[in-house]
Design an enzyme around this catalytic site. Structure first.
Site, short mmCIF file in Angstrom:
data_model
loop_
_atom_site.label_atom_id
_atom_site.label_comp_id
_atom_site.label_asym_id
_atom_site.label_seq_id
_atom_site.Cartn_x
_atom_site.Cartn_y
_atom_site.Cartn_z
N CYS A 44 -3.76 7.45 5.08
CA CYS A 44 -3.58 6.94 3.70
C CYS A 44 -4.68 7.49 2.79
CB CYS A 44 -3.67 5.43 3.65
SG CYS A 44 -2.90 4.59 5.01
N GLU A 56 0.89 -1.16 0.00
CA GLU A 56 0.00 0.00 0.00
C GLU A 56 0.92 1.20 0.00
OE1 GLU A 56 -2.78 0.51 3.33
OE2 GLU A 56 -2.64 2.59 2.68
#
Lengths: 527, 527
Positions: B294, B257
């Site tokens: 994020c 990620e």
């Protein structure tokens, strides 16, 4: 003779290539009339542009025309079966019957029909709904899929008709097929029927496109192109790994089926109990399609001793008695000879065969080699050189510890077989060795050779690297094979009318299984 | 002061490292007592050996002790919550309440409990049975999983307690955790509780191991090591792509990620209808955790005009009124300043902020930049430089065509939001732009900011490259996140007593959903 056109954006057009090639009958070495173009980047680029446009339209298409296409395509293949089988036979030297006409062609149309059913039904996408939080997700089409088909299944893995093709289309993606250059004519006939079916079904014309060949550099470029969703490749490890490197560097997913030795472990009890029968079974499996199945058993593990010697002698006799079938091409024959040479250099001894046949076409003597466990452990890499074709290697081990060592040094494989006796004398050994083998193979078999790959929802035609590029996916088996061609897409608080049909409260017509609040159900979301 | 030991093979042992490091309180710039080792290859090698052994044992373990471990670990975290929250607060400067104590810690223990339930129940593995052909398959543990956690969620994504950890363990794999070096003490406390829970549950001691830091070269080496099953990484794109290249070259799966701009598209009707409210919502989301989520909305797309100017002015006022929170480290502050500089060089103009604060610790002024669609289209790469922290960029477009062009040049993102009005005046524009945005994001939201990532089975915390390394998987959401840590394993004609419990005719105790002959069911195979 004019060069055959390629299929781009709904038209059969002249390739903007400079070179051409033609197929050769591997049974006779004779050229088969028909020139096919080697596409340059201009063709690839046109195909990508058209596919990108088709992908946008397909994403919002209901599944019905996709299913109609797959079904009509199957029917059209059946209607033209005689001509297709005839040309495939000339291009590949695979027998017309039963292999091509009675086994592979029905398998291929069966796959297309299973894919049609899966597209209509919709469960493959794993639709998941959280009603409390109003979050919903599913796998959605990934984008244009390149399919690079192998030489060994001119129908069932054909880039414009086989399993990858059917799965990619059923998942809602356009396909750009790159034919295998050993059977361009077969691919052309299938491509003609595919495109006719596209038109009948009213799909975007660029849903199916067909090129015959590309250069290596263009292959790497197209695998990494931003317009590409993914590439499904079946073929040699060397070429596949170059495509993988290019896709990896660009962050593109790629699905590869590369190589496999498919080890067969025959435990001592089974060998003592039914060695002669196993020799027959093994020989039949290893010569199937002249040993050119992805799941051909190329490596047999035996416990050294009298029974092992009898097995080897029986296999030798059978291999020598059986005619050597034609290989798929002169390139395959050359590679096979090179691999057998490498195995010998690494210490394997020839039991029988080991030479090309002196006749026109591509033939190599049915071949068996042997090596002991010490030698294998000393050079496991070279002794796992894939010998694609009618050659196998027997490894004899002295005991369970050495069997464990040999298995522990095995590469990832598509399959692994264990034969054990019916009385239970092999059970302890099975329990000891199975965990080692299990981790190295995608499909574990008991008392059965690996060459049959059933199109079952439970099949895994995949396995750990280097047999494939990702251990989580299968190339055969519907609906699982479709999931390679989906991207996970989530809808969070999205207004009801804007959701895709599969994620709305009311289940779509196909009544897919959906995971609603943790329960799989075919029902609507309850109000 | 002695250097803290690492956890290898069930023992807290001295690292065979040469270097050490310590954490810094980013709110004050003060060093936090406690030296932690930088592990060299010897430590990684020991951990891999131990993990490989634990993986063999875990593969044949029933799910009960795994679930017991996850549950006991959650309870232990709760019992030590005060101390853990206190240290995490010092190491990250994230507020103790509500953030750490009331939001992130319960989320983390909730994830562990959800993972325990998923392990016990077993549906995550998609067990599939074809009774007619006697072929059965499921996802099985992939092998030792390295977890490299990020700096921004010291609990919920902690390498030894967070989502990847929980999913990897629940799927039956040992974890080697590499702590994020900005919060080693928090990781140490969590690692202590994890190991105590491992012992209570009777799992293999090396089920959980903990290192604090590794060098880059060792990181690449361990990602490619044959003993490694996979690596789950959350962090910067540059470091992640180096690990990816190493894993790719070795044929190892890797789950990353990496980065995300999380574009927010506010359509004109919504802006006119509720611009002031949206400015408040956007500012709140973009400053959450000082913009270090994020899913922080780093890019806002507006249609140029009066309403857009009012929105920008309102956001500016709010950003200037809000205190600038501490960043996670001086490295984050430096990277943020560099990113804002890059955005300006590429043509973005500063609306507010754009400078470090002149006080101890790591602080940067709340920042807003703007650029028009022409400039964005001219340099989309630099104008998508991730500014990790409290800085966002507004892109103003002149019309729908330019909005489409800007969206068409966007990278892959974790999320994308579209705000539209309640009366329907934005609907045509939504229909035009949604398909473009949909392909570029993992999670599409309506009328909602992206910063909340619910732990739901339907969540997708993933997306197209470069936001992650594979578009088919999610890092958050159980059971789907477990599937990253499974290899597809098929059993073909395997004798009944040799099948794993989940594939036997009689369903195991957890009554997993199994796909039996095409139907999802919790029942046994009918006799």
């Amino acid at each position: 003779m004019a060069t055959h056109p390629i299929l781009i954006a709904g038209r059969w057009v002249e390739s903007r290539s400079s070179g051409t090639f033609h197929a050769t009958n591997p049974a006779t070495g004779e050229s088969i009339p028909g020139e096919y173009p080697v596409s340059g980047w201009a063709d690839c680029n046109d195909a990508l542009d058209a596919a990108a446009g088709a992908a946008v339209l397909l994403r919002s298409s209901p599944p019905d025309p996709i299913a109609r296409f797959l079904t009509r395509f199957a029917e059209r293949i059946e209607a033209r079966a005689g001509e297709i089988v005839e040309l495939a036979h000339r291009e590949t030297a695979l027998p017309k019957a039963p292999r091509l006409a009675d086994v592979e062609l029905p398998r291929t149309t069966g796959q297309l029909r299973q894919a049609a059913a899966a597209a209509l039904e919709g469960s493959w996408a794993l639709p998941t709904i959280d009603t409390k939080l109003n979050i919903r997700s599913m796998l959605a089409p990934l984008g244009p899929v390149w399919v690079f088909g192998p030489n060994n299944f001119p129908f069932a893995f054909n880039s414009v008709a086989g399993g990858d093709f059917a799965a990619a289309i059923a998942a809602g993606n356009p396909v750009i097929a790159k034919a295998n250059s050993s059977h361009p004519g077969t691919s052309r006939l299938l491509g003609e029927e595919a495109f006719a079916a596209v038109e009948e079904a009213g799909l975007p014309p660029a849903t199916v496109q067909l090129l015959y060949r590309t250069g290596h550099a263009d292959g790497e470029r197209l695998a990494a192109d931003p317009r590409t969703g993914t590439l499904a490749y079946t073929g040699s490890r060397a070429a596949g790994l170059k495509l993988k490197a290019a896709a990896d560097a660009a962050g593109k997913p790629i699905y590869l089926e590369l190589s496999s030795e498919n080890p067969v472990l025959i435990l001592p009890g089974a060998l003592a109990e039914r060695g002669a029968k196993l020799a027959e079974e093994f020989t039949g499996s290893s010569l199937m399609g002249t040993g050119q199945f992805c799941t051909c058993p190329n490596l047999v593990l035996l416990f050294a001793g009298e029974s092992a010697e009898q097995f080897i002698a029986a296999v030798k006799a059978r291999l020598e008695a059986a005619p050597a079938g034609p290989l798929l091409s002169s390139a395959v024959a050359r590679a096979l000879a090179a691999s057998v040479g490498t195995l010998q250099e690494a210490g394997a001894r020839l039991v029988t065969g080991g030479r090309p046949l002196d006749k026109p076409g591509s033939y190599y003597a049915n071949t068996l080699l042997r090596v002991d466990g010490d030698a294998f452990a000393a050079d496991p890499e070279r002794l796992q050189t894939e010998a694609f074709g009618n050659a196998s290697l027997v490894v004899t081990v002295r005991d369970a510890a050495q069997a464990a060592e040999v298995i522990g040094r095995m590469d990832g494989n598509l399959t692994g077989c264990v034969y054990s006796d019916t009385g239970g004398s092999d059970d302890a050994l099975y329990a000891e060795l199975e965990p080692l083998l299990r981790r190295r193979v995608g499909r574990l078999l008991n008392d059965k050779m690996p060459t049959g790959v059933a199109v079952s929802p439970a099949m895994n035609h995949g396995g750990p690297y280097p047999s494939t590029g990702h251990p989580g996916f299968t190339a055969v088996g519907i609906p699982a094979s479709l999931r390679r061609f989906g991207a996970l897409q989530c809808y969070d608080n999205v207004r009801p009318g804007r959701l895709p049909a599969a994620l709305r409260d009311q289940s779509p017509a196909g009544r897919p299984w959906r995971l609603i609040d943790g329960q799989w159900t075919q029902r609507d979301v309850s109000p």
